[in-house]
Write a protein that holds these residues in place. Structure first.
Motif, PDB file in Angstrom:
ATOM      1  N   ASP A 126      48.748 201.766  10.890  1.00 45.83           N
ATOM      2  CA  ASP A 126      49.371 203.015  10.454  1.00 45.83           C
ATOM      3  C   ASP A 126      50.433 202.758   9.384  1.00 45.83           C
ATOM      4  N   GLY A 127      51.246 201.727   9.591  1.00 45.30           N
ATOM      5  CA  GLY A 127      52.285 201.386   8.617  1.00 45.30           C
ATOM      6  C   GLY A 127      51.699 200.955   7.282  1.00 45.30           C
ATOM      7  N   VAL A 128      50.624 200.173   7.320  1.00 44.42           N
ATOM      8  CA  VAL A 128      49.961 199.730   6.089  1.00 44.42           C
ATOM      9  C   VAL A 128      49.377 200.936   5.358  1.00 44.42           C
ATOM     10  N   ALA A 129      48.731 201.843   6.094  1.00 42.79           N
ATOM     11  CA  ALA A 129      48.151 203.045   5.477  1.00 42.79           C
ATOM     12  C   ALA A 129      49.239 203.899   4.831  1.00 42.79           C
ATOM     13  N   ARG A 130      50.385 204.040   5.504  1.00 47.29           N
ATOM     14  CA  ARG A 130      51.494 204.822   4.967  1.00 47.29           C
ATOM     15  C   ARG A 130      52.015 204.205   3.669  1.00 47.29           C
ATOM     16  N   LEU A 131      52.154 202.894   3.642  1.00 43.18           N
ATOM     17  CA  LEU A 131      52.615 202.219   2.425  1.00 43.18           C
ATOM     18  C   LEU A 131      51.623 202.409   1.288  1.00 43.18           C
ATOM     19  N   ARG A 132      50.353 202.302   1.578  1.00 48.66           N
ATOM     20  CA  ARG A 132      49.338 202.461   0.534  1.00 48.66           C
ATOM     21  C   ARG A 132      49.320 203.887   0.002  1.00 48.66           C
ATOM     22  N   GLU A 133      49.576 204.873   0.871  1.00 49.07           N
ATOM     23  CA  GLU A 133      49.674 206.264   0.408  1.00 49.07           C
ATOM     24  C   GLU A 133      50.827 206.423  -0.580  1.00 49.07           C
ATOM     25  N   GLN A 134      51.868 205.618  -0.407  1.00 45.26           N
ATOM     26  CA  GLN A 134      53.030 205.665  -1.298  1.00 45.26           C
ATOM     27  C   GLN A 134      52.817 204.794  -2.540  1.00 45.26           C
ATOM     28  N   PRO A 138      51.076 196.377   0.587  1.00 44.49           N
ATOM     29  CA  PRO A 138      51.939 195.604   1.479  1.00 44.49           C
ATOM     30  C   PRO A 138      51.676 194.100   1.494  1.00 44.49           C
ATOM     31  N   PHE A 139      50.506 193.647   1.082  1.00 39.77           N
ATOM     32  CA  PHE A 139      50.193 192.223   1.175  1.00 39.77           C
ATOM     33  C   PHE A 139      50.136 191.550  -0.189  1.00 39.77           C
ATOM     34  N   LYS A 140      50.820 192.118  -1.131  1.00 40.57           N
ATOM     35  CA  LYS A 140      50.795 191.619  -2.498  1.00 40.57           C
ATOM     36  C   LYS A 140      51.757 190.458  -2.688  1.00 40.57           C
ATOM     37  N   GLY A 141      52.739 190.334  -1.862  1.00 43.56           N
ATOM     38  CA  GLY A 141      53.762 189.303  -2.035  1.00 43.56           C
ATOM     39  C   GLY A 141      54.942 189.863  -2.794  1.00 43.56           C
ATOM     40  N   ARG A 142      55.955 189.059  -2.905  1.00 44.86           N
ATOM     41  CA  ARG A 142      57.143 189.542  -3.602  1.00 44.86           C
ATOM     42  C   ARG A 142      56.904 189.532  -5.112  1.00 44.86           C
ATOM     43  N   PRO A 143      57.596 190.387  -5.837  1.00 43.85           N
ATOM     44  CA  PRO A 143      57.410 190.424  -7.293  1.00 43.85           C
ATOM     45  C   PRO A 143      57.964 189.149  -7.929  1.00 43.85           C
ATOM     46  N   PRO A 144      57.377 188.745  -9.043  1.00 39.68           N
ATOM     47  CA  PRO A 144      57.878 187.538  -9.711  1.00 39.68           C
ATOM     48  C   PRO A 144      59.323 187.720 -10.163  1.00 39.68           C
ATOM     49  N   LYS A 145      60.078 186.636 -10.098  1.00 38.08           N
ATOM     50  CA  LYS A 145      61.478 186.691 -10.518  1.00 38.08           C
ATOM     51  C   LYS A 145      61.604 186.540 -12.022  1.00 38.08           C
ATOM     52  N   ILE A 146      60.552 186.076 -12.641  1.00 32.27           N
ATOM     53  CA  ILE A 146      60.619 185.800 -14.069  1.00 32.27           C
ATOM     54  C   ILE A 146      59.432 186.448 -14.774  1.00 32.27           C
TER      55      ILE A 146
END
Length: 183
Positions: A126-134, A138-146
């Motif tokens: 449910d949490g994953v579906a909610r994030l994808r709706e937004q 959720p499983f992409k990893g953190r954004p690059p710092k550079i």
């Protein structure tokens, strides 16, 4: 004979607490391993213990989830033990399948454990579906710092990827990864 089985999921965890409890319960031989419980066929010591036990023995574990990760797995393992005439005692849940009451308690707790796993999985889904709706993956990893532009500029200024990595305070692998991902 009382036969113990102790398992932890990762090498960073310790078996000491389980072993202490098993020894206090009078266990004579303990099979122990540090393996994920996800697949019973990958747990060599569990399989060795199942081969070792004989009619009249009792397998002792501290908690049900140390031996099985699902109700189906647990039922299959206990069926194997039953076929050999071997009982099961679970210390922390006061289960003893050598008694009718203990068998019933084991089955009830197994169903409750399976239910809890299903509820937890549903909450995660449910949490994953909610994030994808937004629009969030959720499983992409953190954004690059550079950014790629920063890496390219550092390469241009220093003349090499290794020197650029040093200048930016990142590894050479990170330089290559940023260049590859942004391409």
């Amino acid at each position: 004979m009382l036969i113990g089985y102790a398992r932890v999921s990762t090498s960073g965890q310790t078996l000491e607490t389980q072993i202490d409890k098993l020894e206090a319960a009078g266990v004579e031989k303990i099979f122990k391993e540090k393996k994920s419980g996800a697949r019973a066929d990958a747990r060599e010591q569990l399989n060795a213990m199942l081969d070792y036990v004989r009619e009249g023995d009792v397998v002792v574990i501290t908690k049900m989830d140390r031996m099985a990760r699902s109700m189906r797995d647990l039922l299959n393992l206990v069926a194997q033990l039953d076929e050999k005439g071997v009982g099961l005692k679970v210390l922390d849940q006061a289960i003893d399948t050598t008694t009718p009451e203990g068998k019933m308690t084991y089955q009830i707790l197994g169903v409750v454990s399976e239910f809890e796993l299903a509820i937890r999985k549903q909450r995660i889904d449910d949490g994953v579906a909610r994030l994808r709706e937004q629009g969030i993956e959720p499983f992409k990893g953190r954004p690059p710092k550079i950014k790629k532009e920063e890496v390219e500029k550092a390469i241009e200024e220093t003349g090499s990827k290794a020197a650029a990595a040093k200048k930016l305070g990142i590894s050479r692998d990170s330089v290559y990864r940023v260049l590859r991902q942004a391409a």
